[in-house]
Design an enzyme around this catalytic site. Structure first.
Site, mmCIF file in Angstrom:
data_model
loop_
_atom_site.group_PDB
_atom_site.id
_atom_site.type_symbol
_atom_site.label_atom_id
_atom_site.label_comp_id
_atom_site.label_asym_id
_atom_site.label_seq_id
_atom_site.Cartn_x
_atom_site.Cartn_y
_atom_site.Cartn_z
ATOM 1 C CG ASP A 1 3.242 0.870 1.871
ATOM 2 O OD1 ASP A 1 3.211 0.385 3.011
ATOM 3 O OD2 ASP A 1 2.984 0.211 0.850
ATOM 4 C CG ASP B 1 1.159 -0.837 6.375
ATOM 5 O OD1 ASP B 1 1.707 0.007 5.645
ATOM 6 O OD2 ASP B 1 1.043 -2.040 6.059
ATOM 7 C CG HIS C 1 2.812 -0.970 -3.482
ATOM 8 N ND1 HIS C 1 2.045 -2.113 -3.622
ATOM 9 C CD2 HIS C 1 3.036 -0.824 -2.150
ATOM 10 C CE1 HIS C 1 1.821 -2.637 -2.431
ATOM 11 N NE2 HIS C 1 2.418 -1.871 -1.518
ATOM 12 C CD GLU D 1 2.721 -5.134 4.638
ATOM 13 O OE1 GLU D 1 1.493 -5.304 4.474
ATOM 14 O OE2 GLU D 1 3.431 -4.506 3.823
ATOM 15 C CD GLU D 2 4.868 -3.127 0.985
ATOM 16 O OE1 GLU D 2 3.987 -3.816 0.423
ATOM 17 O OE2 GLU D 2 4.689 -1.953 1.299
ATOM 18 C CG HIS E 1 5.662 -2.535 6.418
ATOM 19 N ND1 HIS E 1 6.338 -2.192 5.268
ATOM 20 C CD2 HIS E 1 4.368 -2.214 6.189
ATOM 21 C CE1 HIS E 1 5.492 -1.698 4.388
ATOM 22 N NE2 HIS E 1 4.282 -1.680 4.918
#
Length: 468
Positions: A292, A354, A424, A326-327, A280
């Site tokens: 990520d 991912d 994140h 995606e997130e 992503h």
């Protein structure tokens, strides 16, 4: 001159299929480790574009960059697929402190708004705070104990689980559903312990939901660093009447137009059978999204480049898809599957990266027993590269919507022990990615794609799978 080049290309293609599988995999790994592009691509994506939250200008830059880089590879097709995505903006940096009810002193702690949260009022929110471990404890306390307070969810990731993804799955519901659950009992805000395996000062964001709560009932939600969570928990044991203050200025806007980025090598024998490999393109905004999922994006791009560099002409059409959103919505993955179904495209295999750019360990597969037995027969080919993990399980969020009764979905599984140190958070940055580990992952993905393309995804089923 053109005839000579055509002859050389044809010769290289014939050679690739006359080689043993061991020799082809060796060539793929050699190409990736000595002539890889993934690290160079990630350097630009991370350091020149940066964090790519859906709907942001950086996400728009990433789309254009991805399209331009895929066009440079000389693929048969490159295009953008429209998708509407949410636009949430963090705003000014968040601020929080713990205020003692005894000495009236304050201690600052590190927080960040959860993705999708509402803002506090402009002056911030200050209230007494109550600590819980789970939703069951919240229910037992009830409205009498919770109303007018901030709920502090402090369940840590389970340290004795070897799979850190299982540890993450065991506590992430407090981040995603915490605000909805706390609001039922009159809470005015939510603070959630960061999903992190170590103690540090980095708060970790991530998506959260309000379900169908009306706007006036939505309460602000933020993550607190693990060090901050430990401090707050200790302070509450010493002073149950302390107050917590936090201020955040995030905003939710109307959906905006964005794109999946898609490139294709058209199959030489079965062009209507599609393979997908992807990651992503969006990321959270605190760091630059290198693990990520910048790593998955550039590894997926390099799969198609490595196939071409190794002289492999795929039988089936191989697509790289750089999924958007995606997130905080999965709009890109759902849109791609929706369009594939509308066009009647036969997707027989999909592979997602991912889980970070760390050392690859293997794959998990969502497939039939017959297909999985075929995968297990390839384990000796991967043994020289220390790839040993082949398990049935999940694949990836973006390729998941492609699932049907006959295809194979797979997810690259790197070593996960350090992944949630960065996930994140503001330290998900380019310097945390090791070049060799990233390139090993790209080669490992390419090798699996090569094998499934060569042998197909429909081996004879086990006797137990044959219905009478």
């Amino acid at each position: 001159m053109k005839k000579i080049l055509l002859f050389l290309f044809t010769l290289s293609t014939i050679t690739s299929y006359s080689q043993t599988d061991e020799e082809v995999l060796r060539e793929i790994y050699t190409q990736s480790l000595t002539n890889g592009k993934s690290y160079e691509w990630l350097d630009y994506l991370s350091n020149q574009i940066g964090g790519r939250l859906s709907g942001s200008l950086q996400a728009e830059f990433a789309v254009q960059w991805g399209k331009e880089e895929l066009e440079k590879l000389g693929l048969d097709k490159v295009w953008l697929q429209e998708v509407m995505v949410p636009k949430w903006v963090r705003g000014a940096k968040e601020y929080a402190y713990i205020e003692s009810s005894i000495k009236k002193t304050t201690t600052s702690v590190d927080i960040c708004a959860l993705g999708g949260s509402v803002a506090t009022n402009p002056l911030g929110l200050k209230a007494k705070i109550i600590e819980v471990q789970n939703f069951e404890e919240l229910e037992k306390l009830g409205e009498a104990a919770i109303k007018g307070k901030i709920v502090f969810f402090n369940r840590p990731m389970q340290e004795d689980l070897i799979s850190t993804f299982n540890a993450y799955g065991g506590c992430v519901n407090q981040r995603y559903n915490g605000a909805v659950e706390a609001e039922k009992y009159g809470a005015v805000g939510v603070i959630v312990r960061s999903m992190n395996m170590r103690l540090d000062d980095f708060p970790h964001t991530g998506s959260m939901t309000y379900d169908d709560l009306p706007l006036e009932k939505r309460i602000p939600a933020a993550a607190i660093s693990t060090n901050g969570a430990e401090l707050l928990s200790t302070a509450l044991k010493l002073d149950e009447n302390l107050e917590f203050y936090f201020k955040q200025s995030c905003s939710q806007f109307k959906d905006v137009l964005s794109y999946n980025v898609i490139g294709e090598i058209t199959g030489s024998e079965f062009p209507k059978e599609y393979f997908v490999v992807g990651g992503h393109l969006d990321s959270w905004d605190l760091g630059d999204g290198s693990h990520d999922d910048g790593a998955g994006v550039v590894q997926s791009m390099d799969v198609l480049r490595l196939l071409k560099a190794s002289g492999i002409k795929p039988k089936r059409s191989i697509r790289v898809v750089l999924f958007m959103n995606e997130e905080n919505g999965l709009r890109g993955g759902n849109k791609y599957a929706e369009e594939a179904k509308r066009k009647g495209e036969n997707h027989v295999f999909a592979l997602e990266s991912d889980a970070g750019g760390f050392t690859p360990r293997g794959f998990s597969f969502d497939c039939s027993d017959a297909n999985f037995d075929q995968v297990l027969s390839w384990k000796p080919l991967f043994k020289p590269y220390l790839i040993h993990y082949f398990e049935k399980g999940g694949s990836g969020a973006d390729v998941g919507p492609l699932k049907n009764d006959s295809n194979v979905l797979a997810g690259l599984r790197p070593d996960s022990q350090r992944y949630f140190d960065h996930h994140h958070a503001a330290n998900d940055t380019f310097d945390a990615v090791n070049k060799r580990e990233l390139e090993l992952g790209a080669a490992t993905m390419t090798s699996l794609v090569y094998l499934f393309d060569k042998y197909g995804t429909n081996p004879l089923p086990k006797q137990s799978e044959i219905k009478n």
